[in-house]
Design a protein around this motif. Structure first.
Motif, PDB file in Angstrom:
ATOM      1  N   GLU A   1     -32.165   8.615 -16.275  1.00  0.00           N
ATOM      2  CA  GLU A   1     -31.841   8.538 -17.701  1.00  0.00           C
ATOM      3  C   GLU A   1     -31.346   7.144 -18.066  1.00  0.00           C
ATOM      4  O   GLU A   1     -31.661   6.630 -19.146  1.00  0.00           O
ATOM      5  CB  GLU A   1     -30.786   9.587 -18.041  1.00  0.00           C
TER       6      GLU A   1
ATOM      7  N   ARG B   1     -32.951   4.674 -20.911  1.00  0.00           N
ATOM      8  CA  ARG B   1     -32.163   4.209 -22.051  1.00  0.00           C
ATOM      9  C   ARG B   1     -32.048   2.680 -22.068  1.00  0.00           C
ATOM     10  O   ARG B   1     -31.903   2.079 -23.131  1.00  0.00           O
ATOM     11  CB  ARG B   1     -30.781   4.859 -22.037  1.00  0.00           C
TER      12      ARG B   1
ATOM     13  N   ARG C   1     -34.448   8.465 -31.089  1.00  0.00           N
ATOM     14  CA  ARG C   1     -33.842   9.154 -29.949  1.00  0.00           C
ATOM     15  C   ARG C   1     -34.575  10.447 -29.606  1.00  0.00           C
ATOM     16  O   ARG C   1     -34.582  10.877 -28.459  1.00  0.00           O
ATOM     17  CB  ARG C   1     -32.361   9.432 -30.245  1.00  0.00           C
TER      18      ARG C   1
ATOM     19  N   THR D   1     -37.115   9.616 -27.075  1.00  0.00           N
ATOM     20  CA  THR D   1     -36.516   9.384 -25.760  1.00  0.00           C
ATOM     21  C   THR D   1     -36.206  10.702 -25.069  1.00  0.00           C
ATOM     22  O   THR D   1     -36.479  10.882 -23.870  1.00  0.00           O
ATOM     23  CB  THR D   1     -35.223   8.562 -25.899  1.00  0.00           C
ATOM     24  N   GLU D   2     -35.639  11.619 -25.822  1.00  0.00           N
ATOM     25  CA  GLU D   2     -35.331  12.922 -25.241  1.00  0.00           C
ATOM     26  C   GLU D   2     -36.606  13.645 -24.829  1.00  0.00           C
ATOM     27  O   GLU D   2     -36.624  14.367 -23.822  1.00  0.00           O
ATOM     28  CB  GLU D   2     -34.541  13.768 -26.245  1.00  0.00           C
TER      29      GLU D   2
ATOM     30  N   ALA E   1     -37.441  14.997 -21.144  1.00  0.00           N
ATOM     31  CA  ALA E   1     -37.798  16.395 -20.945  1.00  0.00           C
ATOM     32  C   ALA E   1     -39.111  16.519 -20.176  1.00  0.00           C
ATOM     33  O   ALA E   1     -39.255  17.383 -19.294  1.00  0.00           O
ATOM     34  CB  ALA E   1     -37.906  17.108 -22.290  1.00  0.00           C
TER      35      ALA E   1
END
Length: 293
Positions: free
Chosen positions: A33, A37, A270, A273-274, A278
């Motif tokens: 992660e 990011r 965002r 990104t999630e 996932a």
């Protein structure tokens, strides 16, 4: 093939990145992660400069992030992690089948300049949100200018003039020699400087075009949505330059590269990104464990 060597000015930081990537490849979810990011916003900004519209940049950045993360095991720290990620991203963007409207129309800088002058109003726009919409025109217009360059020249200009990458790094990203990169960048720089000096009042106060006089035409043509300005209200990276800071920097110097560089530090959505995290967590895109592309 490139015969250049990227600059690595901070061996300690590079060592930290190697340790982070080792943990991510070994299955540390927190490390993975962290990698995503760190890279998400710079890769999104690269995609945005190359694809023009935020929606297209979101799609491209998501695909690039997946490619980067699933190839983490192939990174050998010959360059900084972001520089290597740029290389993956540039390869994807140069080969992207989807074309921008300017690419599809074969729009040249000369034709674009003629359109700008024809669309000028006699007076500055004085309607609602005049300052905000003038900034939206500037941001949209400078994005469109870039699309008038061929992709090879565009990415060379973006890496060197907008992102300020050292020549050795940019050449390595493009997998060409430093001499070939400098020639390509200078060709793009000369074309942009000549165009903006003749057209853009921000780069040359004597040039005819003014953002404040393009608002009405841009709105009428659907290039600017007065209800939802796409770039002037775009979220920025926490701690990064917002629109006011970027505009203030531009005001210090009338120069083509400065005008094109003076966009905010746009943040990747965002939700995208999630979605990437996932997908990676689902096991559909396992990290490569063997060297190779």
């Amino acid at each position: 093939m490139s015969n250049g060597t990227p600059q690595v000015n901070d061996p300690e930081l590079l060592a930290q990145e190697r340790e982070l990537v080792r943990r991510a490849v070994d299955g540390d979810k927190t490390a993975l992660e962290d990698v995503v990011r760190r890279l998400q916003d710079p890769l999104y900004r690269l995609a945005l400069r190359m694809t023009w519209r935020p929606a297209d940049a979101e799609d491209a950045a998501q695909e690039i992030l997946i490619r980067v993360v699933t190839r983490l095991a192939t990174w050998r720290a010959e360059a900084r992690l972001l520089t290597w990620a740029y290389r993956v991203g540039v390869n994807y963007l140069l080969n992207l089948k989807r074309r921008t409207p300017q690419e599809a129309a074969g729009l040249s800088l000369d034709a674009f300049g003629e359109d700008l002058v024809v669309g000028l109003a006699a007076q500055d726009y004085a309607g609602p949100d005049a300052e905000l919409l003038a900034r939206e025109v500037r941001l949209t217009c400078t994005q469109a200018m870039l699309q008038c360059l061929g992709r090879d020249e565009r990415v060379a200009f973006v890496l060197g003039e907008v992102f300020d990458l050292p020549s050795a790094d940019a050449a390595w990203v493009l997998d060409i020699s430093p001499a070939a990169y400098r020639k390509r960048r200078e060709r793009a720089r000369t074309r942009m400087r000549s165009f903006m000096d003749a057209t853009c009042g921000l780069a040359n106060p004597k040039a005819p075009c003014r953002c404040e006089r393009r608002v009405t035409t841009a709105v009428a043509a659907g290039r600017v949505d007065p209800r939802r300005p796409a770039l002037a209200t775009h979220p920025v990276t926490p701690g990064g330059r917002d629109l006011s800071r970027a505009s203030a920097q531009m005001g210090l110097l009338h120069d083509a590269a400065t005008v094109l560089r003076s966009h905010p530090d746009y943040a990747a959505p965002r939700a995208r990104t999630e979605a990437v995290l996932a997908l990676l967590d689902s096991g559909r895109f396992p990290l490569l464990t063997e060297p190779g592309e």
